[in-house]
Design a protein around this motif. Structure first.
Motif, PDB file in Angstrom:
ATOM      1  N   ALA A  41       0.828  -1.208   0.000  1.00 18.78           N
ATOM      2  CA  ALA A  41       0.000   0.000   0.000  1.00 18.78           C
ATOM      3  C   ALA A  41       0.863   1.258   0.000  1.00 18.78           C
ATOM      4  N   VAL A  42       1.933   1.257   0.794  1.00 15.93           N
ATOM      5  CA  VAL A  42       2.846   2.405   0.820  1.00 15.93           C
ATOM      6  C   VAL A  42       3.506   2.569  -0.543  1.00 15.93           C
ATOM      7  N   LEU A  43       3.966   1.474  -1.118  1.00 17.94           N
ATOM      8  CA  LEU A  43       4.589   1.552  -2.436  1.00 17.94           C
ATOM      9  C   LEU A  43       3.602   2.044  -3.491  1.00 17.94           C
ATOM     10  N   ASP A  44       2.367   1.570  -3.424  1.00 14.01           N
ATOM     11  CA  ASP A  44       1.348   2.020  -4.378  1.00 14.01           C
ATOM     12  C   ASP A  44       1.055   3.508  -4.212  1.00 14.01           C
ATOM     13  N   ALA A  45       0.935   3.958  -2.969  1.00 13.64           N
ATOM     14  CA  ALA A  45       0.591   5.359  -2.703  1.00 13.64           C
ATOM     15  C   ALA A  45       1.726   6.318  -3.066  1.00 13.64           C
ATOM     16  N   THR A  46       2.966   5.818  -3.025  1.00 10.38           N
ATOM     17  CA  THR A  46       4.114   6.673  -3.328  1.00 10.38           C
ATOM     18  C   THR A  46       4.624   6.465  -4.749  1.00 10.38           C
ATOM     19  N   GLY A  47       3.916   5.666  -5.522  1.00 10.21           N
ATOM     20  CA  GLY A  47       4.380   5.371  -6.872  1.00 10.21           C
ATOM     21  C   GLY A  47       5.695   4.612  -6.873  1.00 10.21           C
ATOM     22  N   GLY A  48       5.922   3.818  -5.824  1.00 12.05           N
ATOM     23  CA  GLY A  48       7.137   3.033  -5.700  1.00 12.05           C
ATOM     24  C   GLY A  48       8.307   3.811  -5.115  1.00 12.05           C
ATOM     25  N   ALA A  49       8.047   5.048  -4.693  1.00 11.83           N
ATOM     26  CA  ALA A  49       9.134   5.902  -4.203  1.00 11.83           C
ATOM     27  C   ALA A  49       9.264   5.908  -2.686  1.00 11.83           C
ATOM     28  N   GLY A  50       8.545   5.045  -1.983  1.00 12.46           N
ATOM     29  CA  GLY A  50       8.676   4.986  -0.533  1.00 12.46           C
ATOM     30  C   GLY A  50      10.089   4.557  -0.157  1.00 12.46           C
ATOM     31  N   THR A  51      10.670   5.240   0.805  1.00  9.13           N
ATOM     32  CA  THR A  51      12.058   4.942   1.160  1.00  9.13           C
ATOM     33  C   THR A  51      12.180   4.607   2.632  1.00  9.13           C
ATOM     34  N   SER A  52      13.196   3.815   2.962  1.00 10.43           N
ATOM     35  CA  SER A  52      13.461   3.546   4.374  1.00 10.43           C
ATOM     36  C   SER A  52      13.983   4.851   4.982  1.00 10.43           C
ATOM     37  N   GLY A  53      13.702   5.042   6.237  1.00  7.29           N
ATOM     38  CA  GLY A  53      14.071   6.295   6.896  1.00  7.29           C
ATOM     39  C   GLY A  53      12.900   7.253   6.984  1.00  7.29           C
ATOM     40  N   GLU A  54      11.917   7.105   6.093  1.00  7.54           N
ATOM     41  CA  GLU A  54      10.694   7.898   6.213  1.00  7.54           C
ATOM     42  C   GLU A  54       9.677   7.061   6.990  1.00  7.54           C
ATOM     43  N   VAL A  55       8.744   7.727   7.658  1.00 16.51           N
ATOM     44  CA  VAL A  55       7.740   7.031   8.451  1.00 16.51           C
ATOM     45  C   VAL A  55       6.403   7.105   7.719  1.00 16.51           C
ATOM     46  N   TYR A  56       5.825   5.941   7.482  1.00  9.48           N
ATOM     47  CA  TYR A  56       4.540   5.833   6.797  1.00  9.48           C
ATOM     48  C   TYR A  56       3.554   5.105   7.693  1.00  9.48           C
ATOM     49  N   ALA A  57       2.283   5.334   7.457  1.00 12.75           N
ATOM     50  CA  ALA A  57       1.229   4.575   8.113  1.00 12.75           C
ATOM     51  C   ALA A  57       0.228   4.151   7.049  1.00 12.75           C
ATOM     52  N   ALA A  58      -0.104   2.876   7.036  1.00 10.12           N
ATOM     53  CA  ALA A  58      -1.129   2.351   6.143  1.00 10.12           C
ATOM     54  C   ALA A  58      -2.246   1.824   7.040  1.00 10.12           C
ATOM     55  N   VAL A  59      -3.348   2.563   7.095  1.00 10.20           N
ATOM     56  CA  VAL A  59      -4.460   2.246   7.983  1.00 10.20           C
ATOM     57  C   VAL A  59      -5.586   1.647   7.147  1.00 10.20           C
ATOM     58  N   LEU A  60      -6.110   0.512   7.586  1.00  8.34           N
ATOM     59  CA  LEU A  60      -7.231  -0.068   6.860  1.00  8.34           C
ATOM     60  C   LEU A  60      -8.354   0.956   6.731  1.00  8.34           C
ATOM     61  N   ARG A  61      -8.912   1.048   5.552  1.00  7.02           N
ATOM     62  CA  ARG A  61      -9.983   2.019   5.299  1.00  7.02           C
ATOM     63  C   ARG A  61     -11.140   1.838   6.282  1.00  7.02           C
ATOM     64  N   SER A  62     -11.460   0.581   6.626  1.00  6.07           N
ATOM     65  CA  SER A  62     -12.554   0.338   7.565  1.00  6.07           C
ATOM     66  C   SER A  62     -12.218   0.897   8.950  1.00  6.07           C
ATOM     67  N   GLU A  63     -10.951   0.783   9.386  1.00  5.57           N
ATOM     68  CA  GLU A  63     -10.546   1.339  10.678  1.00  5.57           C
ATOM     69  C   GLU A  63     -10.536   2.863  10.633  1.00  5.57           C
ATOM     70  N   TRP A  64     -10.175   3.418   9.506  1.00  2.10           N
ATOM     71  CA  TRP A  64     -10.177   4.875   9.329  1.00  2.10           C
ATOM     72  C   TRP A  64     -11.589   5.409   9.551  1.00  2.10           C
ATOM     73  N   ARG A  65     -12.595   4.746   8.974  1.00  2.00           N
ATOM     74  CA  ARG A  65     -13.985   5.183   9.146  1.00  2.00           C
ATOM     75  C   ARG A  65     -14.424   5.072  10.597  1.00  2.00           C
ATOM     76  N   VAL A  66     -14.005   3.998  11.277  1.00  2.00           N
ATOM     77  CA  VAL A  66     -14.344   3.835  12.693  1.00  2.00           C
ATOM     78  C   VAL A  66     -13.706   4.959  13.503  1.00  2.00           C
ATOM     79  N   ALA A  67     -12.460   5.300  13.197  1.00  2.00           N
ATOM     80  CA  ALA A  67     -11.764   6.365  13.924  1.00  2.00           C
ATOM     81  C   ALA A  67     -12.441   7.720  13.731  1.00  2.00           C
ATOM     82  N   LEU A  68     -13.106   7.908  12.613  1.00  2.00           N
ATOM     83  CA  LEU A  68     -13.796   9.167  12.344  1.00  2.00           C
ATOM     84  C   LEU A  68     -15.143   9.259  13.048  1.00  2.00           C
TER      85      LEU A  68
END
Length: 74
Positions: A41-68
């Motif tokens: 998911a991180v690779l897809d969202a960054t177009g494959g440009a996700g790098t180590s050293g950066e901090v990413y979060a991939a939250v399930l869409r269903s959990e995102w809705r619950v959090a809202l």
């Protein structure tokens, strides 16, 4: 929306160690275990440009809705 369409991730990147930047929503790749699906998911969202050293979060869409779904105490 079908169940298959709902499966996916909301992907964020930590900026300057203080705030989260929304990178986008991506579908969950079927057949991958949870950790591999989040990495993909991180690779897809960054177009494959996700790098180590950066901090990413991939939250399930269903959990995102619950959090809202927050309401102040009565």
């Amino acid at each position: 929306m079908t169940k298959q369409q709902e499966q996916g991730f909301v992907v964020l990147r930590l900026v300057d160690g203080a705030r989260w930047e929304l990178l986008g929503e991506v579908p969950r790749r079927r057949g991958l275990p949870a950790r591999a699906a989040r990495t993909q998911a991180v690779l897809d969202a960054t177009g494959g440009a996700g790098t180590s050293g950066e901090v990413y979060a991939a939250v399930l869409r269903s959990e995102w809705r619950v959090a809202l779904d927050w309401k102040p105490p009565a």
